[in-house]
Write a protein that holds these residues in place. Structure first.
Motif, PDB file in Angstrom:
ATOM      1  N   ALA A  96      14.229  19.566  -6.847  1.00 15.38           N
ATOM      2  CA  ALA A  96      14.836  18.546  -5.978  1.00 15.38           C
ATOM      3  C   ALA A  96      14.069  17.231  -6.037  1.00 15.38           C
ATOM      4  N   ILE A  97      12.914  17.236  -6.687  1.00 13.08           N
ATOM      5  CA  ILE A  97      12.195  15.982  -6.888  1.00 13.08           C
ATOM      6  C   ILE A  97      13.022  15.018  -7.738  1.00 13.08           C
ATOM      7  N   ALA A  98      14.075  15.510  -8.353  1.00  9.80           N
ATOM      8  CA  ALA A  98      14.983  14.654  -9.122  1.00  9.80           C
ATOM      9  C   ALA A  98      15.559  13.533  -8.258  1.00  9.80           C
ATOM     10  N   PHE A  99      15.621  13.745  -6.945  1.00 10.04           N
ATOM     11  CA  PHE A  99      16.180  12.734  -6.038  1.00 10.04           C
ATOM     12  C   PHE A  99      15.109  11.751  -5.546  1.00 10.04           C
ATOM     13  N   TYR A 100      13.856  12.009  -5.904  1.00  6.78           N
ATOM     14  CA  TYR A 100      12.754  11.224  -5.339  1.00  6.78           C
ATOM     15  C   TYR A 100      12.813   9.763  -5.757  1.00  6.78           C
ATOM     16  N   ARG A 101      13.097   9.513  -7.027  1.00  4.46           N
ATOM     17  CA  ARG A 101      13.086   8.135  -7.531  1.00  4.46           C
ATOM     18  C   ARG A 101      14.126   7.276  -6.811  1.00  4.46           C
ATOM     19  N   LEU A 102      15.330   7.806  -6.642  1.00  2.00           N
ATOM     20  CA  LEU A 102      16.372   7.054  -5.953  1.00  2.00           C
ATOM     21  C   LEU A 102      15.985   6.806  -4.493  1.00  2.00           C
ATOM     22  N   PHE A 103      15.418   7.832  -3.853  1.00  2.21           N
ATOM     23  CA  PHE A 103      14.950   7.689  -2.469  1.00  2.21           C
ATOM     24  C   PHE A 103      13.862   6.624  -2.383  1.00  2.21           C
ATOM     25  N   TYR A 138       0.832  -1.208   0.000  1.00  3.93           N
ATOM     26  CA  TYR A 138       0.000   0.000   0.000  1.00  3.93           C
ATOM     27  C   TYR A 138       0.865   1.257   0.000  1.00  3.93           C
ATOM     28  N   SER A 139       1.851   1.316   0.890  1.00  5.22           N
ATOM     29  CA  SER A 139       2.706   2.497   0.974  1.00  5.22           C
ATOM     30  C   SER A 139       3.532   2.657  -0.302  1.00  5.22           C
ATOM     31  N   HIS A 140       3.965   1.532  -0.875  1.00  7.34           N
ATOM     32  CA  HIS A 140       4.744   1.554  -2.116  1.00  7.34           C
ATOM     33  C   HIS A 140       3.925   2.175  -3.249  1.00  7.34           C
ATOM     34  N   SER A 141       2.652   1.783  -3.336  1.00  5.29           N
ATOM     35  CA  SER A 141       1.782   2.306  -4.387  1.00  5.29           C
ATOM     36  C   SER A 141       1.446   3.775  -4.157  1.00  5.29           C
ATOM     37  N   VAL A 142       1.194   4.152  -2.901  1.00  4.67           N
ATOM     38  CA  VAL A 142       0.873   5.549  -2.585  1.00  4.67           C
ATOM     39  C   VAL A 142       2.044   6.451  -2.937  1.00  4.67           C
ATOM     40  N   LEU A 143       3.253   6.049  -2.558  1.00  4.55           N
ATOM     41  CA  LEU A 143       4.431   6.875  -2.831  1.00  4.55           C
ATOM     42  C   LEU A 143       4.729   6.972  -4.323  1.00  4.55           C
ATOM     43  N   ALA A 144       4.231   6.003  -5.104  1.00  2.00           N
ATOM     44  CA  ALA A 144       4.436   6.030  -6.555  1.00  2.00           C
ATOM     45  C   ALA A 144       3.349   6.808  -7.287  1.00  2.00           C
ATOM     46  N   SER A 145       2.334   7.268  -6.580  1.00  3.50           N
ATOM     47  CA  SER A 145       1.196   7.932  -7.221  1.00  3.50           C
ATOM     48  C   SER A 145       1.555   9.336  -7.699  1.00  3.50           C
ATOM     49  N   LEU A 146       0.838   9.777  -8.730  1.00  2.00           N
ATOM     50  CA  LEU A 146       1.055  11.125  -9.252  1.00  2.00           C
ATOM     51  C   LEU A 146       0.742  12.186  -8.205  1.00  2.00           C
ATOM     52  N   LYS A 147      -0.284  11.924  -7.380  1.00  2.00           N
ATOM     53  CA  LYS A 147      -0.688  12.901  -6.371  1.00  2.00           C
ATOM     54  C   LYS A 147       0.450  13.185  -5.396  1.00  2.00           C
ATOM     55  N   VAL A 148       1.129  12.137  -4.930  1.00  2.72           N
ATOM     56  CA  VAL A 148       2.245  12.316  -3.997  1.00  2.72           C
ATOM     57  C   VAL A 148       3.423  12.999  -4.691  1.00  2.72           C
ATOM     58  N   LYS A 149       3.707  12.583  -5.910  1.00 10.53           N
ATOM     59  CA  LYS A 149       4.830  13.179  -6.639  1.00 10.53           C
ATOM     60  C   LYS A 149       4.583  14.669  -6.911  1.00 10.53           C
ATOM     61  N   GLU A 150       3.355  15.009  -7.251  1.00  6.38           N
ATOM     62  CA  GLU A 150       3.028  16.418  -7.486  1.00  6.38           C
ATOM     63  C   GLU A 150       3.139  17.219  -6.192  1.00  6.38           C
ATOM     64  N   PHE A 151       2.785  16.610  -5.062  1.00  9.04           N
ATOM     65  CA  PHE A 151       2.954  17.277  -3.763  1.00  9.04           C
ATOM     66  C   PHE A 151       4.440  17.529  -3.490  1.00  9.04           C
ATOM     67  N   VAL A 152       5.272  16.526  -3.747  1.00 12.79           N
ATOM     68  CA  VAL A 152       6.718  16.680  -3.537  1.00 12.79           C
ATOM     69  C   VAL A 152       7.275  17.769  -4.438  1.00 12.79           C
ATOM     70  N   ARG A 153       6.792  17.815  -5.679  1.00 12.64           N
ATOM     71  CA  ARG A 153       7.266  18.852  -6.602  1.00 12.64           C
ATOM     72  C   ARG A 153       6.899  20.240  -6.105  1.00 12.64           C
ATOM     73  N   ARG A 154       5.684  20.394  -5.570  1.00 18.23           N
ATOM     74  CA  ARG A 154       5.274  21.713  -5.063  1.00 18.23           C
ATOM     75  C   ARG A 154       6.131  22.130  -3.864  1.00 18.23           C
ATOM     76  N   GLN A 155       6.527  21.151  -3.062  1.00 15.72           N
ATOM     77  CA  GLN A 155       7.292  21.459  -1.858  1.00 15.72           C
ATOM     78  C   GLN A 155       8.780  21.678  -2.143  1.00 15.72           C
ATOM     79  N   PHE A 156       9.320  20.913  -3.093  1.00 13.74           N
ATOM     80  CA  PHE A 156      10.779  20.896  -3.271  1.00 13.74           C
ATOM     81  C   PHE A 156      11.255  21.281  -4.664  1.00 13.74           C
ATOM     82  N   GLY A 157      10.326  21.539  -5.589  1.00 14.93           N
ATOM     83  CA  GLY A 157      10.736  21.965  -6.922  1.00 14.93           C
ATOM     84  C   GLY A 157      11.592  20.930  -7.630  1.00 14.93           C
TER      85      GLY A 157
END
Length: 210
Positions: free
Chosen positions: A40-47, A19-38
């Motif tokens: 720097a979301i480039a590091f998200y996939r590796l994390f 469940y957590s794996h799928s949530v973290l892979a969702s567009l909604k979470v990624k778009e939230f990270v982009r709004r917060q970190f601009g």
């Protein structure tokens, strides 16, 4: 009774992981990270990949291990399972030929970020839609070959069987959510692809849409 309790605990842990794996892979979470970190979301996939591997390792090592033995092949039959495992590994490498492995890991994103060539619009990866190689026969060939690799085993106990069933369920359920994201990105092209190519297993059984 102890094995039953251990199986339930193991299923709960793997369900929470899926469940957590799928949530973290969702567009909604990624778009939230982009709004917060601009950018720097480039590091998200590796994390994301590192967190997944660490979590799976912890579950594998420290979750309850039901002890019931189901079967164990004797020599030379135990070596026969290496044949489908080898074929499946070849299939996995074949599948990766048609995607960028560095992009999959999250390394290309960081490289572009450091070279000031990264755009936050990519979110955590630059996606391409290619229907080549194994992707002509299965929409998720990496899942298919991974299942083959995991199923063929010289020794089976209740712990491994539980993990195997949970992973197969996750591959299917995860592919459903993944494809919703791909439809948003690629639109009708991906919907047409869904109609022509099976989801995971490269055959259509009884003409049932996968």
């Amino acid at each position: 009774m102890n094995d039953l309790v251990n199986v339930l605990i193991l299923i709960s842990l793997l369900t929470l992981f899926g469940y957590s794996h799928s949530v973290l892979a969702s567009l909604k979470v990624k778009e939230f990270v982009r709004r917060q970190f601009g950018n720097a979301i480039a590091f998200y996939r590796l994390f994301y990949n590192a967190l997944s591997l660490i979590t799976l390792y912890l579950i594998w090592e420290y979750a309850p291990h039901p002890s019931l033995k189901i079967y164990k092949f004797s020599p030379p039959f135990d070596y026969l399972v290496l044949i489908p495992q080898l074929i499946s590994l070849i299939g996995i490498f074949w599948s990766f030929r048609y995607i960028c492995f560095k992009e999959f890991l999250g390394l290309s994103q960081i490289e572009r970020f450091l070279n000031k060539q990264f755009s936050a619009d990519e979110l955590d990866e630059k996606m391409t839609f290619r229907i080549e190689g194994p992707y002509k026969y299965s929409r998720h060939p990496i899942y298919f070959f991974s299942i083959i690799f995991l199923v063929f085993r010289a020794e089976m106990d209740l712990f491994y069987l539980t993990v195997l069933i949970c992973f197969i369920a996750y591959f299917y359920i995860g592919s459903v959510y993944e494809e919703k994201k791909l439809i948003k990105i690629f639109g009708k092209d991906y919907e047409n692809y869904q109609k022509k190519v099976p989801r995971i297993f490269p055959i259509k059984l009884f003409n049932i849409k996968s």
